[in-house]
Write a protein that holds these residues in place. Structure first.
Motif, PDB file in Angstrom:
ATOM      1  N   GLY A  65      82.739  78.526   2.009  1.00  0.00           N
ATOM      2  CA  GLY A  65      82.514  79.335   3.212  1.00  0.00           C
ATOM      3  C   GLY A  65      82.003  78.486   4.370  1.00  0.00           C
ATOM      4  N   SER A  66      81.243  79.120   5.258  1.00  0.00           N
ATOM      5  CA  SER A  66      80.915  78.436   6.512  1.00  0.00           C
ATOM      6  C   SER A  66      79.977  77.230   6.326  1.00  0.00           C
ATOM      7  CB  SER A  66      80.333  79.423   7.515  1.00  0.00           C
ATOM      8  OG  SER A  66      79.203  80.029   6.958  1.00  0.00           O
ATOM      9  N   ALA A  88      88.542  80.947  -2.730  1.00  0.00           N
ATOM     10  CA  ALA A  88      87.708  80.928  -1.522  1.00  0.00           C
ATOM     11  C   ALA A  88      87.390  79.478  -1.132  1.00  0.00           C
ATOM     12  CB  ALA A  88      86.432  81.716  -1.763  1.00  0.00           C
ATOM     13  N   VAL A  96      91.913  90.737   4.587  1.00  0.00           N
ATOM     14  CA  VAL A  96      90.537  90.229   4.668  1.00  0.00           C
ATOM     15  C   VAL A  96      89.645  91.130   5.525  1.00  0.00           C
ATOM     16  CG1 VAL A  96      91.171  87.797   4.313  1.00  0.00           C
ATOM     17  CG2 VAL A  96      90.899  88.627   6.620  1.00  0.00           C
ATOM     18  N   SER A 145      90.345  78.281   0.669  1.00  0.00           N
ATOM     19  CA  SER A 145      90.457  78.760   2.050  1.00  0.00           C
ATOM     20  C   SER A 145      89.419  78.064   2.927  1.00  0.00           C
ATOM     21  CB  SER A 145      90.428  80.291   2.156  1.00  0.00           C
ATOM     22  OG  SER A 145      89.185  80.772   1.796  1.00  0.00           O
ATOM     23  N   ASP A 190      74.571  82.032   6.108  1.00  0.00           N
ATOM     24  CA  ASP A 190      74.248  82.144   4.687  1.00  0.00           C
ATOM     25  C   ASP A 190      74.848  80.969   3.899  1.00  0.00           C
ATOM     26  OD1 ASP A 190      76.943  82.703   4.533  1.00  0.00           O
ATOM     27  OD2 ASP A 190      76.745  84.606   3.511  1.00  0.00           O
ATOM     28  N   ASP A 221      77.066  80.272   0.785  1.00  0.00           N
ATOM     29  CA  ASP A 221      77.929  80.800  -0.272  1.00  0.00           C
ATOM     30  C   ASP A 221      78.144  79.695  -1.288  1.00  0.00           C
ATOM     31  OD1 ASP A 221      78.723  83.323   1.194  1.00  0.00           O
ATOM     32  OD2 ASP A 221      79.389  81.820   2.622  1.00  0.00           O
ATOM     33  N   ASN A 272      82.791  87.170  10.423  1.00  0.00           N
ATOM     34  CA  ASN A 272      83.065  85.871  11.041  1.00  0.00           C
ATOM     35  C   ASN A 272      84.331  85.246  10.480  1.00  0.00           C
ATOM     36  OD1 ASN A 272      80.981  85.623  12.860  1.00  0.00           O
ATOM     37  ND2 ASN A 272      79.547  84.957  11.275  1.00  0.00           N
ATOM     38  N   PHE A 273      84.564  85.458   9.190  1.00  0.00           N
ATOM     39  CA  PHE A 273      85.764  84.884   8.574  1.00  0.00           C
ATOM     40  C   PHE A 273      87.019  85.482   9.230  1.00  0.00           C
ATOM     41  CE2 PHE A 273      88.858  84.974   4.907  1.00  0.00           C
ATOM     42  CZ  PHE A 273      89.151  83.619   4.944  1.00  0.00           C
TER      43      PHE A 273
HETATM   44  N1  CTP Z   1      86.329  85.300   1.982  1.00  0.00           N
HETATM   45  C1  CTP Z   1      87.607  85.771   1.724  1.00  0.00           C
HETATM   46  N2  CTP Z   1      87.947  87.067   2.005  1.00  0.00           N
HETATM   47  C2  CTP Z   1      87.047  87.895   2.565  1.00  0.00           C
HETATM   48  C3  CTP Z   1      85.751  87.456   2.835  1.00  0.00           C
HETATM   49  C4  CTP Z   1      85.408  86.140   2.532  1.00  0.00           C
HETATM   50  O1  CTP Z   1      88.426  85.006   1.247  1.00  0.00           O
HETATM   51  N3  CTP Z   1      87.405  89.152   2.834  1.00  0.00           N
HETATM   52  C5  CTP Z   1      85.980  83.906   1.652  1.00  0.00           C
HETATM   53  C6  CTP Z   1      86.245  82.967   2.830  1.00  0.00           C
HETATM   54  O2  CTP Z   1      86.641  81.727   2.321  1.00  0.00           O
HETATM   55  C7  CTP Z   1      84.899  82.849   3.491  1.00  0.00           C
HETATM   56  C8  CTP Z   1      83.982  82.894   2.268  1.00  0.00           C
HETATM   57  O3  CTP Z   1      84.608  83.804   1.365  1.00  0.00           O
HETATM   58  O4  CTP Z   1      84.763  81.669   4.242  1.00  0.00           O
HETATM   59  C9  CTP Z   1      82.560  83.314   2.547  1.00  0.00           C
HETATM   60  O5  CTP Z   1      82.536  84.603   3.116  1.00  0.00           O
HETATM   61  P1  CTP Z   1      81.512  84.968   4.250  1.00  0.00           P
HETATM   62  O6  CTP Z   1      80.145  84.475   3.907  1.00  0.00           O
HETATM   63  O7  CTP Z   1      81.672  86.394   4.578  1.00  0.00           O
HETATM   64  O8  CTP Z   1      82.091  84.177   5.522  1.00  0.00           O
HETATM   65  P2  CTP Z   1      81.781  82.750   6.098  1.00  0.00           P
HETATM   66  O9  CTP Z   1      83.083  82.117   6.451  1.00  0.00           O
HETATM   67  O10 CTP Z   1      80.893  81.982   5.192  1.00  0.00           O
HETATM   68  O11 CTP Z   1      81.027  83.083   7.478  1.00  0.00           O
HETATM   69  P3  CTP Z   1      79.460  83.395   7.725  1.00  0.00           P
HETATM   70  O12 CTP Z   1      78.994  82.271   8.575  1.00  0.00           O
HETATM   71  O13 CTP Z   1      79.442  84.696   8.432  1.00  0.00           O
HETATM   72  O14 CTP Z   1      78.777  83.479   6.414  1.00  0.00           O
END
Ligand code: CTP
Ligand code: MG
Length: 613
Positions: free
Chosen positions: A199-200, A301, A526, A304, A211, A213, A345-346
């Motif tokens: 994730g981010s 994930a 998503v 991605s 956060d 992940d 954000n994703f």
């Molecule tokens: N993800 C996904 N499908 C979704 C939600 C999340 O595949 N519907 C995967 C993405 O790879 C995403 C990761 O799970 O980057 C982590 O999700 P999330 O924490 O919601 O998003 P982040 O990209 O980490 O953004 P943030 O800064 O808001 O945490």
């Protein structure tokens, strides 16, 4: 004489990527590997508030050389110390005691998170060098506004916001260290497991304070056992069976959750959310201040995250635009840290990527194109010896013998493209009687290294940036920001789906208000959680923001001082307020703005046609 050539063949050779940032970037897997290894040599120490940095380092150096260290504040003073060798950590653990707590009892868990105490308090102020703490949080809104208002241009504003909000080197280290500490806990049950951030935190779009992940990767344990199989015997572990993969995941997470709750130093507020679509354990890691989400076997994930990392590295405008859009969405409560019907954000990041694929010429390639650049599986020949007069001839002979090079193979989807193959060729000049003398050439062809199928989903794409051509598009960030708002202010969300795999709109396969295809699990949306009213709020705000930027264009000759302008004006709550005020009127403001924008555009097109005429 020995020549070693590393040749990237054909039109895919590019050295540097990005319009401004011309430093070559590391592959995602390289970064992950390096950071992980670094984290294993690193310790986290809660320090007394008054400490001599020099003496502290001298004390730690008894256990081995210290590579780097930094301090930060989070309800106390903490130090992150990276040793040069893993052994130093063991040596430090060996001289560390479990505290005796008087009435309470300590659980003797030997982690890499320590508490440093002074035997006698420091009394000479001269001993206390002033400790520089590294900031782990993003700037306040006030500071951000000041910085944005001092910027020279809208482009400068977007780049400033990126600089201020992106994860620092230290914050990234702390994230990998936290995963590594959790891995130590999980390894008590599953020796050899890995806890990987995704994730981010790792996709280059993370903002300070986002956060963490992470997922428990048990795949490597399984692969390990298959490699060892030899001869006619196959040894398997005796295991417990459960009815489904999901139940296995729930059981594993449940136990790890318990363990973190009871024994994990610094892990507080542990919640087991095992009935979610993707079961998880949520907790706070108090010492680092991270809100952590732990899942298991979440390789798609991670993939991605790698894809986003590549998109972020391809052009320096991508991250600047994504950060500003995310910040704009947060400022207007379009996104939230609480799960709900909001856009995430994703989803916003995928929307920006899609928009950049739709520019002319495109700023980002489609995922399908990245797949065509990937290493393809070639017929099994790894090493080829041929006798040739010169290295050049050798190379062209080698290429001709590659499958797919035959002219009739070109342009077919199912045949490998040699233009995208990486070839390692080793030439040696000398006599080899058995093959008739001349130069000898050994060619190694990479075997579908990029190929990646996870749970039946094809997640293959090129992972080497050097094979991706930079975009010829030179649009400014200011223009892109304005066009982003206009594009999505007018997007046919009711019938179209956003699809970065193909880089064009698709008919929506289901009726969710916002449909964004998951790049790898293509049957998933998503943004399935997003409600119609949240989508409408996004559209309204996008139109108003486009309108503000257009107005500023017109007023540019007479800027009023002391007024927030450009990006700063877009982040002000007044945009949202004006939306809610406008709702009370008969015709929605956003419709009026849409019509006004269209009329401005058509009049400017007429003017330019007249001027050209
Ligand atoms: N993800 C996904 N499908 C979704 C939600 C999340 O595949 N519907 C995967 C993405 O790879 C995403 C990761 O799970 O980057 C982590 O999700 P999330 O924490 O919601 O998003 P982040 O990209 O980490 O953004 P943030 O800064 O808001 O945490
Ligand atoms: Mg996240």
């Amino acid at each position: 004489m020995l020549y070693i050539l590393r040749v990237c063949v054909g039109n895919a050779f590019v050295s540097f990527i990005g319009s401004e940032d011309r430093t070559p970037k590391k592959r995602f897997s390289e970064v992950q590997k390096e950071r992980r290894e670094q984290a294993q040599r690193t310790v986290l120490i809660h320090c007394p508030n008054k400490i001599s940095e020099k003496k502290f380092l001298k004390y730690l150096s008894q256990h081995g050389p210290v590579n780097s260290h930094f301090f930060y504040e989070s309800f106390g003073l903490y130090a992150v110390v990276e040793f040069s060798q893993k052994e130093s950590v063991v040596s430090l653990q060996n001289v560390t005691r479990t505290p005796s707590l008087g009435t309470e009892a300590a659980i003797p868990f030997r982690s890499r998170y320590f508490n440093l105490k002074l035997k006698t308090p420091l009394n000479q102020t001269s001993e206390q060098s002033s400790i520089q703490c590294r900031n782990q949080s993003s700037p306040s809104s006030k500071k951000l506004f000041e910085l944005l208002c001092c910027a020279e241009s809208v482009d400068d504003q977007l780049n400033t916001l990126l600089r201020e909000f992106q994860l620092t080197e230290e914050n990234s280290k702390l994230r990998y260290l936290t995963c590594s500490l959790i891995e130590d806990v999980a390894a008590a049950y599953f020796p050899g497991c890995t806890v990987r951030p995704f994730g981010s935190s790792v996709n280059s779009f993370g903002k300070l304070g986002c956060d963490l992940d992470m997922f428990l990767d048990l795949d490597e344990i399984e692969n390990f056992s298959t490699h060892k199989a030899s001869g006619n015997f196959l040894m398997e572990f005796q295991v417990k069976n459960v009815p489904s993969e999901r139940i296995a995941t729930q059981k594993i997470l449940s136990v790890i959750g318990e363990c973190l709750d009871h024994f994990g130093p610094g892990c507080v507020g542990v919640q087991k959310i095992l009935n979610a679509r993707c079961p998880l354990v949520r907790f706070s890691h108090q010492a680092s201040g991270f809100q952590c989400d732990l899942t298991t076997n979440n390789r798609i994930a991670l993939k991605s995250s790698e894809l986003l990392y590549i998109y972020g590295a391809l052009d320096s405008r991508v991250r600047a635009l994504v950060f500003s859009i995310r910040c704009w969405a947060r400022a207007h409560s379009l996104t939230s840290s609480i799960p709900g019907a909001w856009i995430t954000n994703f989803s916003l990041t995928v929307m920006v990527i899609f928009f950049l694929q739709r520019r002319s010429p495109p700023i980002l390639p489609t995922l399908d194109y990245l797949k065509t650049l990937a290493d393809r599986e070639l017929q099994p020949f790894a090493l080829l010896h041929i006798s040739v007069p010169s290295p050049e001839v050798a190379l062209s002979s080698c290429l001709l013998s590659l499958p797919g090079e035959r002219p009739h193979d070109h342009g077919r989807e199912d045949t490998p493209s040699p233009k995208a193959c990486l070839v390692n060729a080793t030439f040696s000049v000398g006599k080899r009687p058995e093959i008739g003398g001349g130069s000898q050439c050994s060619v190694t062809v990479r075997h579908a290294e990029d190929k990646c199928i996870i749970e039946g989903h094809n997640c293959t794409f090129v992972r080497d940036f050097n094979r991706i051509k930079p975009s010829g598009n030179a649009e400014t960030l200011e223009l892109l920001l304005k066009e982003f708002f206009e594009y999505f202010g007018n997007f046919a969300f009711n019938k179209n789906s956003i699809n970065i795999r193909q880089g064009r709109e698709q008919n929506k396969p289901e009726s969710s208000p916002l449909h964004i295809q998951n790049p790898f699990e293509t049957s998933l949306n998503v943004s399935k959680n997003v409600s119609q009213s949240q989508l409408q709020k996004f559209i309204d705000l996008a139109r108003e923001s486009a309108w503000i930027l257009h107005q500023e264009d017109r007023d540019r000759l007479s800027p009023s001082n002391n007024q927030p302008w450009g990006l700063a004006a877009l982040l002000l709550p007044s945009v949202a307020n004006s939306t809610s005020l406008a709702k009370k009127k008969k015709k929605p403001a956003s419709e009026r703005i849409k019509n006004l924008l269209e009329s401005i555009k058509s009049s400017s097109t007429e003017n330019s046609t007249a001027a050209n005429g």
